[in-house]
Design an enzyme around this catalytic site. Structure first.
Site, PDB file in Angstrom:
ATOM      1  N   ASP A 293      -7.871  13.814   9.485  1.00 34.81           N
ATOM      2  CA  ASP A 293      -9.070  13.685   8.663  1.00 34.81           C
ATOM      3  C   ASP A 293     -10.216  14.561   9.177  1.00 34.81           C
ATOM      4  OD1 ASP A 293     -11.337  12.716   7.227  1.00 34.81           O
ATOM      5  OD2 ASP A 293     -10.298  10.806   6.915  1.00 34.81           O
TER       6      ASP A 293
ATOM      7  N   THR B 201     -12.901  11.702   1.591  1.00 38.66           N
ATOM      8  CA  THR B 201     -11.582  11.359   2.118  1.00 38.66           C
ATOM      9  C   THR B 201     -10.609  10.844   1.053  1.00 38.66           C
ATOM     10  OG1 THR B 201     -12.535  10.861   4.258  1.00 38.66           O
ATOM     11  CG2 THR B 201     -10.379   9.893   3.778  1.00 38.66           C
TER      12      THR B 201
ATOM     13  N   TYR C 294      -3.353  -0.965   6.307  1.00 43.17           N
ATOM     14  CA  TYR C 294      -4.313  -0.106   6.994  1.00 43.17           C
ATOM     15  C   TYR C 294      -5.006  -0.835   8.144  1.00 43.17           C
ATOM     16  CZ  TYR C 294      -7.949   3.088   8.251  1.00 43.17           C
ATOM     17  OH  TYR C 294      -8.756   3.925   8.980  1.00 43.17           O
TER      18      TYR C 294
ATOM     19  N   ASP D 195      -8.157  16.738   4.700  1.00 43.60           N
ATOM     20  CA  ASP D 195      -8.756  16.436   3.402  1.00 43.60           C
ATOM     21  C   ASP D 195     -10.038  17.236   3.129  1.00 43.60           C
ATOM     22  OD1 ASP D 195      -9.922  15.061   5.509  1.00 43.60           O
ATOM     23  OD2 ASP D 195     -10.134  13.168   4.420  1.00 43.60           O
TER      24      ASP D 195
ATOM     25  N   HIS E  26     -19.653  15.069   4.754  1.00 43.31           N
ATOM     26  CA  HIS E  26     -18.875  15.901   3.848  1.00 43.31           C
ATOM     27  C   HIS E  26     -18.951  15.239   2.496  1.00 43.31           C
ATOM     28  CE1 HIS E  26     -15.740  12.803   4.099  1.00 43.31           C
ATOM     29  NE2 HIS E  26     -16.093  12.721   5.371  1.00 43.31           N
TER      30      HIS E  26
HETATM   31 ZN   LIG Z   1     -11.935  12.396   5.435  1.00 43.31          ZN
END
Ligand SMILES: [Zn+2]
Ligand SMILES: *[C@@H]1O[C@H](CO)[C@@H](O)[C@H](O)[C@H]1NC(C)=O
Ligand SMILES: *[C@@H]1O[C@H](CO)[C@@H](O)[C@H](O)[C@H]1NC(C)=O
Ligand SMILES: *[C@@H]1O[C@H](CO)[C@@H](O)[C@H](O)[C@H]1NC(C)=O
Ligand SMILES: *[C@@H]1O[C@H](CO)[C@@H](O)[C@H](O)[C@H]1NC(C)=O
Ligand SMILES: *[C@@H]1O[C@H](CO)[C@@H](O)[C@H](O)[C@H]1NC(C)=O
Ligand SMILES: *[C@@H]1O[C@H](CO)[C@@H](O)[C@H](O)[C@H]1NC(C)=O
Ligand SMILES: *[C@@H]1O[C@H](CO)[C@@H](O)[C@H](O)[C@H]1NC(C)=O
Ligand SMILES: *[C@@H]1O[C@H](CO)[C@@H](O)[C@H](O)[C@H]1NC(C)=O
Length: 461
Positions: free
Chosen positions: A42, A78, A160, A242, A341
């Site tokens: 990531d 993400t 998760y 990503d 991001h």
């Molecule tokens: Zn990410």
């Protein structure tokens, strides 16, 4: 003789360039025997590769393929991008538009902890297609892999849990791949370097050096584990990410409270792409937001630029705000994180890298870039399964593969031009010699005359 050789060359090049138009479904069965592992680190920004040492990653792609950067999908978050990697669809077409969403039909809110399949069902991830083709899949924390999308999770998966170490994810995934040969597709997700990038910002070279060394060690571990399991060299591995990361600052805050009252709107998602629902006069709210800050753009839903592919979905709210690179949208308050991001997907700081290794991939091959949605048709091709409708293009990625004949475009153009020059020169020489040469004996003169009438005049003129 020379002409025929050159012509033969030109024809071959032409074939080489157009060969891929052939039938994809009839691929060598040997390819079917190789499993595929997709790994995402990531927030691995493409240019980290130019700024930091990666001895293990270097080893990985020196014997495989390196792609400098991928153009990912907007918003460069993400969840949208991980779903694009496994569906080949833009966010507006797969329905996972942000990490926080509101669905006006179901009146539900989405957060990343949500396991309600309705958020994901607008698309079919590759692991579901793999299972529909009679194979099995395995996933370690890949976003969505623990959700019953179209009624099924990945065959093997973890619920998760960010606390599970990279080693444990990798170890268990490798075991599934090794113990069950029906597993054709595996996906592995790791939270770094995203986490550190958010906390310290990508400009903090001290912290980034530390975390990127860890990431590189994890890549080393991955090669080692696959080797021990007897899979290395028999498995196709794609390492990618990503999105990238941009540096934020307390000096680059956009405060919505200084532009309009909170009672005027409700906010579904805030930064760097805000999703706004106006609560009273829509055009007034839009106009207040539009003139709010020079480093933030406001779009009415209908006016969102086509190139973002971020418009055609119920879950896009009436007004979208997009901050400039490195700017943070808040209502009123301080900077939430030093790196972020989600910004425009044409920004180099938002782009991830890609490297690939395995029997299907060329060795020591280098490509400058393609779109992240192109990975999906590549993976379907490698697995020999039918691709769902998608926004990717196999043509853009096929040259990574040993099975594809790929002429270097520059070389091809050079050869074609060369052939033309030689042909023209020879024709001229031939004409010159012919016009200067002594006339042959009478019986042929007539023939020659006819010949000239038929073919040569247009050439001479
Ligand atoms: Zn990410
Ligand atoms: C590809 O080949 C297969 C098997 O020969 C055939 O069934 C299929 O229709 C072909 N597809 C295309 C697009 O030509
Ligand atoms: C999904 O599974 C449930 C039971 O688990 C079943 O009733 C339903 O028909 C399935 N839906 C589809 C589309 O397969
Ligand atoms: C990984 O496998 C081990 C051994 O089977 C198991 O004990 C552990 O719970 C697994 N890890 C996860 C996160 O499921
Ligand atoms: C924003 O926060 C500052 C300091 O916390 C406070 O003085 C100011 O009144 C707040 N503004 C609004 C519009 O809430
Ligand atoms: C916000 O609300 C206050 C009080 O209701 C009002 O005086 C002010 O004009 C409003 N500001 C905007 C930008 O609408
Ligand atoms: C969903 O989010 C909106 C905006 O943040 C909020 O007003 C609403 O109460 C939430 N709805 C539910 C069902 O939680
Ligand atoms: C909405 O606001 C605009 C100004 O931004 C104003 O011209 C218009 O009359 C308002 N409409 C309503 C229904 O209040
Ligand atoms: C992306 O692919 C989907 C599925 O084929 C299609 O519906 C959509 O129109 C495509 N988007 C663009 C911009 O071509």
């Amino acid at each position: 003789m020379l002409i025929s050789t050159l012509l033969w060359l030109a024809v071959c090049c032409g074939f080489a360039v157009s060969e891929h138009r052939g039938n994809d479904t009839v691929k060598e069965t040997t390819q079917m025997t190789h499993p595929l592992l997709l790994v995402s680190f990531d927030g691995f920004r493409a240019d980290y590769l130019k700024m930091y040492p990666f001895p293990h990653l270097q080893k990985f792609f020196s014997d495989g393929v390196l792609v400098d950067y991928l153009t990912n999908v907007f918003s460069t978050k993400t969840f949208p991008n991980h779903y694009s990697l496994v569906t080949g669809l833009y966010a507006e077409s797969h329905g996972i538009l942000a990490s926080r969403m509101y669905d006006p039909q179901t009146k539900k809110n989405f957060t990343t902890a949500d396991s309600d399949p309705s958020w994901w069902d607008e698309a079919t991830p590759i692991w579901v297609s793999v299972q529909n083709s009679g194979y099995k899949s395995a996933a370690a924390m890949w976003p969505g892999s623990d959700v019953k999308i179209h009624n099924s999770t990945a065959t093997y998966f973890f619920p998760y849990n960010p606390k599970v170490t990279f080693q444990e994810r990798l170890g268990n995934l490798t075991k599934w791949l090794k113990d069950d040969p029906a597993v054709r597709f595996a996906a592995l997700y790791w939270e770094e370097p995203d986490h550190t990038g958010h906390m310290y910002g990508p400009d903090n070279t001290l912290e980034m050096t530390k975390v990127l060394k860890e990431v590189d060690n994890n890549i080393g571990l991955l090669m080692e584990q696959l080797q021990q399991a007897g899979l290395w060299g028999n498995i196709n591995v794609v390492l990618t990410s990503d999105h990238g990361m941009a540096q934020c600052s307390q000096e680059r805050l956009i405060k919505l409270d200084s532009c309009l009252n909170r009672t005027d709107y409700s906010v579904v998602d805030l930064t760097p792409v805000a999703a706004i629902i106006p609560l009273n006069n829509v055009s007034r709210v839009y106009s207040l937001l539009n003139k709010c800050h020079t480093h933030m753009r406001a779009y009415m839903k209908a006016d969102i630029p086509q190139r973002l592919h971020y418009k055609d979905n119920e879950r896009i709210q009436p007004i979208i705000l997009v901050a400039d690179e490195g700017w943070t949208i808040v209502q009123n308050g301080s900077l939430p994180r030093l790196g972020d991001h989600g910004y425009d997907n044409t920004l180099p700081s938002m782009h991830p890298f890609l490297a690939a290794h395995g029997p299907a991939f060329r060795k020591g091959y280098h490509l400058s870039s393609f779109n992240s949605v192109d990975i999906y048709p590549l993976m379907c091709h490698l697995l020999g399964i039918p691709a769902m409708p998608n926004n990717g293009s196999f043509v853009k990625v096929r040259c990574m593969l040993v099975s594809e004949t790929c002429a270097d475009l520059a070389v091809t153009v050079g050869i074609v031009i060369g052939v033309l020059i030689v042909l023209t020169t020879l024709t001229c020489l031939f004409r010159l010699m012919k016009s200067r040469g002594p006339s042959p004996s009478r019986p042929f003169a007539r023939l020659e005359l006819q010949d000239d009438d038929d073919d040569d005049d247009p050439l001479l003129d």
